[in-house]
Design an enzyme around this catalytic site. Structure first.
Site, PDB file in Angstrom:
ATOM      1  N   GLY A   1      -0.062  -4.971 -33.985  1.00 43.04           N
ATOM      2  CA  GLY A   1      -1.042  -6.031 -33.767  1.00 43.04           C
ATOM      3  C   GLY A   1      -2.172  -5.530 -32.895  1.00 43.04           C
ATOM      4  O   GLY A   1      -2.509  -4.336 -32.938  1.00 43.04           O
TER       5      GLY A   1
ATOM      6  N   CYS B   1       1.400  -5.554 -16.433  1.00 43.54           N
ATOM      7  CA  CYS B   1       2.416  -4.517 -16.231  1.00 43.54           C
ATOM      8  C   CYS B   1       2.224  -3.296 -17.121  1.00 43.54           C
ATOM      9  O   CYS B   1       1.882  -2.225 -16.628  1.00 43.54           O
ATOM     10  CB  CYS B   1       3.800  -5.120 -16.453  1.00 43.54           C
ATOM     11  SG  CYS B   1       4.117  -6.515 -15.361  1.00 43.54           S
TER      12      CYS B   1
ATOM     13  N   LYS C   1       0.152 -12.868 -23.941  1.00 45.92           N
ATOM     14  CA  LYS C   1       1.277 -13.135 -24.833  1.00 45.92           C
ATOM     15  C   LYS C   1       1.607 -14.619 -24.731  1.00 45.92           C
ATOM     16  O   LYS C   1       1.161 -15.290 -23.781  1.00 45.92           O
ATOM     17  CB  LYS C   1       2.482 -12.275 -24.495  1.00 45.92           C
ATOM     18  CG  LYS C   1       3.127 -12.596 -23.162  1.00 45.92           C
ATOM     19  CD  LYS C   1       4.325 -11.701 -22.991  1.00 45.92           C
ATOM     20  CE  LYS C   1       5.297 -12.230 -21.991  1.00 45.92           C
ATOM     21  NZ  LYS C   1       6.486 -11.402 -21.889  1.00 45.92           N
TER      22      LYS C   1
HETATM   23  C1  UGA Z   1       6.918  -5.978 -19.305  1.00 40.59           C
HETATM   24  C2  UGA Z   1       8.318  -5.443 -19.619  1.00 40.59           C
HETATM   25  O1  UGA Z   1       8.719  -5.882 -20.914  1.00 40.59           O
HETATM   26  C3  UGA Z   1       9.335  -5.947 -18.589  1.00 40.59           C
HETATM   27  O2  UGA Z   1      10.623  -5.381 -18.842  1.00 40.59           O
HETATM   28  C4  UGA Z   1       8.866  -5.528 -17.194  1.00 40.59           C
HETATM   29  O3  UGA Z   1       9.746  -6.010 -16.189  1.00 40.59           O
HETATM   30  C5  UGA Z   1       7.484  -6.105 -16.950  1.00 40.59           C
HETATM   31  O4  UGA Z   1       6.578  -5.616 -17.976  1.00 40.59           O
HETATM   32  C6  UGA Z   1       7.043  -5.662 -15.607  1.00 40.59           C
HETATM   33  O5  UGA Z   1       6.824  -4.470 -15.408  1.00 40.59           O
HETATM   34  O6  UGA Z   1       6.991  -6.492 -14.681  1.00 40.59           O
HETATM   35  P1  UGA Z   1       5.664  -8.305 -19.714  1.00 40.59           P
HETATM   36  O7  UGA Z   1       4.450  -7.655 -19.141  1.00 40.59           O
HETATM   37  O8  UGA Z   1       6.028  -9.668 -19.267  1.00 40.59           O
HETATM   38  O9  UGA Z   1       6.972  -7.391 -19.434  1.00 40.59           O
HETATM   39  O10 UGA Z   1       5.412  -8.350 -21.263  1.00 40.59           O
HETATM   40  P2  UGA Z   1       6.149  -7.926 -22.616  1.00 40.59           P
HETATM   41  O11 UGA Z   1       6.926  -9.073 -23.145  1.00 40.59           O
HETATM   42  O12 UGA Z   1       6.845  -6.632 -22.490  1.00 40.59           O
HETATM   43  O13 UGA Z   1       4.873  -7.757 -23.552  1.00 40.59           O
HETATM   44  C7  UGA Z   1       3.834  -6.846 -23.188  1.00 40.59           C
HETATM   45  C8  UGA Z   1       2.743  -6.842 -24.213  1.00 40.59           C
HETATM   46  O14 UGA Z   1       3.197  -6.137 -25.373  1.00 40.59           O
HETATM   47  C9  UGA Z   1       2.266  -8.213 -24.705  1.00 40.59           C
HETATM   48  O15 UGA Z   1       0.856  -8.195 -24.747  1.00 40.59           O
HETATM   49  C10 UGA Z   1       2.861  -8.321 -26.092  1.00 40.59           C
HETATM   50  O16 UGA Z   1       2.067  -9.118 -26.943  1.00 40.59           O
HETATM   51  C11 UGA Z   1       2.855  -6.864 -26.525  1.00 40.59           C
HETATM   52  N1  UGA Z   1       3.857  -6.521 -27.573  1.00 40.59           N
HETATM   53  C12 UGA Z   1       5.179  -6.651 -27.313  1.00 40.59           C
HETATM   54  C13 UGA Z   1       3.428  -6.031 -28.782  1.00 40.59           C
HETATM   55  O17 UGA Z   1       2.212  -5.887 -29.036  1.00 40.59           O
HETATM   56  N2  UGA Z   1       4.363  -5.684 -29.727  1.00 40.59           N
HETATM   57  C14 UGA Z   1       5.688  -5.816 -29.496  1.00 40.59           C
HETATM   58  O18 UGA Z   1       6.486  -5.477 -30.405  1.00 40.59           O
HETATM   59  C15 UGA Z   1       6.111  -6.313 -28.266  1.00 40.59           C
END
Ligand code: UGA
Length: 458
Positions: free
Chosen positions: A278, A285, A348
């Protein structure tokens, strides 16, 4: 509390995302918790039972923890003095002038905390830091006779409560090398014998209910524990950018990234998570953590990880610019004057966080190119209004969509995934949708007459 251990007195230093959720979670486990932050307004909000950010389940948990009398908040570091265990949860943002992490807040918090510690106090670092930071913090605590453990946190925004109360694993780093992880033989670097074992013991007590449920515990040294967190985020970011790179190939080859991801995910060695192509990852983070990791790797002379993560970052950012190019191409090379609705502002769903949000970057760039952009989001608009007054905002999805010549799905909120393409067709000026999160049912949108463009999809 379901565990066998007695409740502890705990302080949580720093009540940002991590600290607030951790304080609430520790109180929910039965401990007596004080959350401390230098931001008096934030402390007043929290003390009044109001969550300072959007997080499903947090308001209810915060309210019940306050009502139980096991959680309170204060702007006075002296309130930490009575605690047996201190969790340091302050922010480590990207430096204003480079990629490295800005450690000012964590060192300031440690210095302030150190004056209230006593011999035997245990400090657990939870902030995400470049490897090598923990030993510097341990040095700062040395004169107080306090022990340091590193206990990284892996919670995700939007699922923070569940991640905190049911983590995949608990990691505890103690001692500068493996030698100090034991039960009483440690004596290197001026530390008291037994310190490592005692510190692990108190962390085991803190997390007893989770450990009783079989949550895996990894005990290691400080540096490894710091690295676990950085490496986990770097790996997640790498997976996402890898899939976005595959999406580029798939699109050029007439293949489909969704089918590819599904098939890859069935491979037990790969697994299904973080394979969604995407407009890429954002938030407070992953982007800053891969940059800080690369900066630290470079300092340590490790060129390959820095180069790898620079590529991961480049691929990620090019997903944003690539979508803008696709939209511009769709309008024959110029978007000026075009009415474009950007659905989503948060990085997100289930979050109001717009830090490094792909949605915001895309909206700003379309605006800069002269498009007439309207942004909508169910939770994040207040944050957008404060920072980006140039963007037109509406909290009403129908308003945003009405008259649009193009819809851009930038955040996969459930209410956007569930839009009825037939009803939406009645509202728009042109039936074009750019699905930046590959979250719509392409077949039903196409069947309703929409020109559908996903990422890496035929
Ligand atoms: C991330 C990590 O997943 C956590 O384990 C960690 O504790 C946290 O950072 C941190 O360091 O505090 P977070 O930032 O809440 O958590 O977000 P995620 O759910 O990991 O998503 C990150 C981004 O990746 C979002 O923009 C999401 O849309 C994107 N994403 C996620 C994708 O584009 N593709 C995916 O398959 C998964």
């Amino acid at each position: 509390m379901t565990g066998t251990a007695a409740p502890l007195r705990i302080s949580v230093i720093g009540c940002g995302y991590l600290g607030t959720v951790h304080a609430v979670a520790m109180a929910a486990l039965g401990h007596d918790v004080v959350g401390i932050d230098v931001d008096v307004d934030r402390i007043a909000l929290l003390a009044a039972g109001r969550a300072p950010f959007f997080e499903p389940g947090l308001p209810e948990r915060l309210e019940s923890a306050l009502a139980s009398g096991r959680l309170r908040f204060s702007a006075d570091m002296g309130e930490a003095a009575a605690a047996d265990l201190h969790f340091v949860c302050v922010g480590t943002p990207q430096s204003a002038d480079g990629d490295a992490a800005d450690l000012t807040a964590i060192f300031a918090a440690t210095e302030a905390l150190a004056t209230h510690l006593r011999p035997g106090s245990v400090v657990a670092g939870k902030s995400t830091v470049p490897v090598g930071t923990a030993v510097r913090i341990a040095d700062m605590l040395e004169t107080a006779g306090a022990a340091l453990v590193w206990n990284p946190e892996f919670l995700r925004e939007g699922r923070a409560i569940a991640d905190s109360l049911s983590p995949d694993r608990i990691v505890i780093g103690v001692g500068r090398t493996g030698e100090e992880q034991g039960q009483g033989e440690a004596h290197g670097h001026g530390r008291r014998p037994g310190q490592g074992g005692d510190a692990i013991g108190i962390l085991r007590t803190a997390y007893a209910p989770m450990l009783d449920l079989g949550t895996p515990l990894v005990v290691t040294d400080l540096a490894t524990a710091e690295l676990v967190k950085g490496a986990a985020n770097a790996y997640l970011a790498t997976r996402i950018s890898f899939m976005n790179a595959m999406a580029d190939v798939a699109e050029r080859a007439g293949a489909d990234i969704s089918g590819l991801a599904e098939a890859l995910g069935h491979d037990e060695r790969i697994g299904p998570h973080y394979l969604r192509a995407g407009i890429g990852f954002g938030g407070g983070c992953l982007p800053k953590d891969i940059r800080a990791f690369a900066a630290r790797a470079t300092e340590l002379g490790a060129k390959a990880p820095a180069a790898l993560l620079a590529t991961v970052d480049d691929i990620n950012l090019s997903q944003r610019s690539g979508l803008v190019v696709s939209i511009t191409d769709h309008f024959g090379g110029a978007v000026a004057g075009r009415k474009i609705a950007v659905l989503g502002a948060a990085f997100k769903p289930d979050s109001d966080d717009i830090r490094d949000s792909p949605a915001i970057d895309i909206a700003l760039e379309l605006h800069r190119l002269g498009a007439n952009v309207t942004v909508t989001d169910p939770a994040a608009l207040a944050n957008v209004a404060g920072r980006y007054p140039e963007l037109s905002l509406t909290g009403d999805l129908t308003d945003a969509v009405r008259g649009a010549e193009c819809l851009v799905i930038a955040t996969e909120w459930a209410e956007y995934r569930e839009i009825d393409p037939v009803a939406a067709a009645e509202l728009v000026a042109e039936q074009t949708v750019f699905d930046g999160r590959n979250c719509l049912d392409r077949a039903s949108w196409a069947a309703a007459g929409w020109h559908y463009r996903g990422i890496g999809r035929r």
